[in-house]
Design an enzyme around this catalytic site. Sequence first.
Site: not given
Ligand code: MRU
Length: 351
Positions: A52, A240, A250
């Site tokens: 995240g 992201d 994202n």
């Molecule tokens: O691969 P991840 O689990 O790190 O991806 C997370 C996401 O895509 C979330 O939607 C994004 O980081 C926003 S978190 C508040």
Amino acid sequence: VALKLNLPRTIEYSEGRVRLINQLLLPDRLEYIETKDWRRVAEAIKKMEIRGAPAIGVAAAMALALAARSLSPMPLEKALSYMRDVAEKVKSTRPTAVNLFWAVDRVMAAISKAGNVEELVELAEKEAIKIWREDEECNRRIGEIGERLIGDGDTVMTICNAGSLATSYYGTATAPIYKAVEKGKKVRVIALETRPYLQGARLTAWELSRAGIEVYVITDNQMGIVAQRENVSLIIVGADRITRTGYVANKIGTYPLSLVAKDLGIPFYVAAPTSTIDLKAEGPEDFEIERRPSEELLYIYGKRIAPEGVEAIYYAFDITPPKLISGIITEKGIAYPPFPKSIPRIVEGED
Ligand code: MRU
């Protein structure tokens, strides 16, 4: 009913020790990783034990604080050069979430003002704690601002986990939901399971149900029919990286979800702190989209689901163009189209 969040802290720092939830074990087990070693924190980011965008940023800042703490007495220039090396290694853990780079750069800028090694350690630690605290505060604000978009009885759809587990606390996409429920509104949430890492099924459903919120999990490929048939009032997703012109990277599946939203006239909002905005990136070509190992997609809990010899394509993120986004909820307000105007203004705090 007053909301009881009942959520454990995703990541904490205390006296040279980092404690974070090992998210790979959820929802089966709530277990923590505790370490004084910056390398272990970097490894946790790489292995997605913590994930995240905002949580990755906080973890990266804490990794640098741990690295600073581990310095033995040495000339300042040598210490700074060691820290630059650590910064590069931490930055190489994952490529897409800009919060990682932003947080590392912030700690490095803070320690550049040190007059000696003791000061460097103090400044690194202070900045990391500040980033951690600020993140929680940003999410609280995102919740207050975004809550107004949610009506009593609404159904909100989300993807991946942009929840408390993806941040210091409250989450980004979930913050308006938590706030709305706190205000006494009834909210129903539909969480896309989010193949292949299942952040929606494993993490979003876990934290929302723990908070007593009605949540349903659907497979990603049901997004169309469920949006048509289940009275979805609003879609909120995290981010992201957001470019200056409003392209949003994202979790994989966000872009098709935005197309469904557009076709059905469902408002599609992105919730993210301004630390997720990368003003240096103009368009979708200006940063890297993470591609992860084929095996993560080809195996489910250790069992191969496709014939031997067949490879998978696995992009971990996609890019939603600005024309499909209704608004971007930040801690400083909601940016509306045209984004090339509203995004830089909101980052500079003029809104
Ligand atoms: O691969 P991840 O689990 O790190 O991806 C997370 C996401 O895509 C979330 O939607 C994004 O980081 C926003 S978190 C508040």
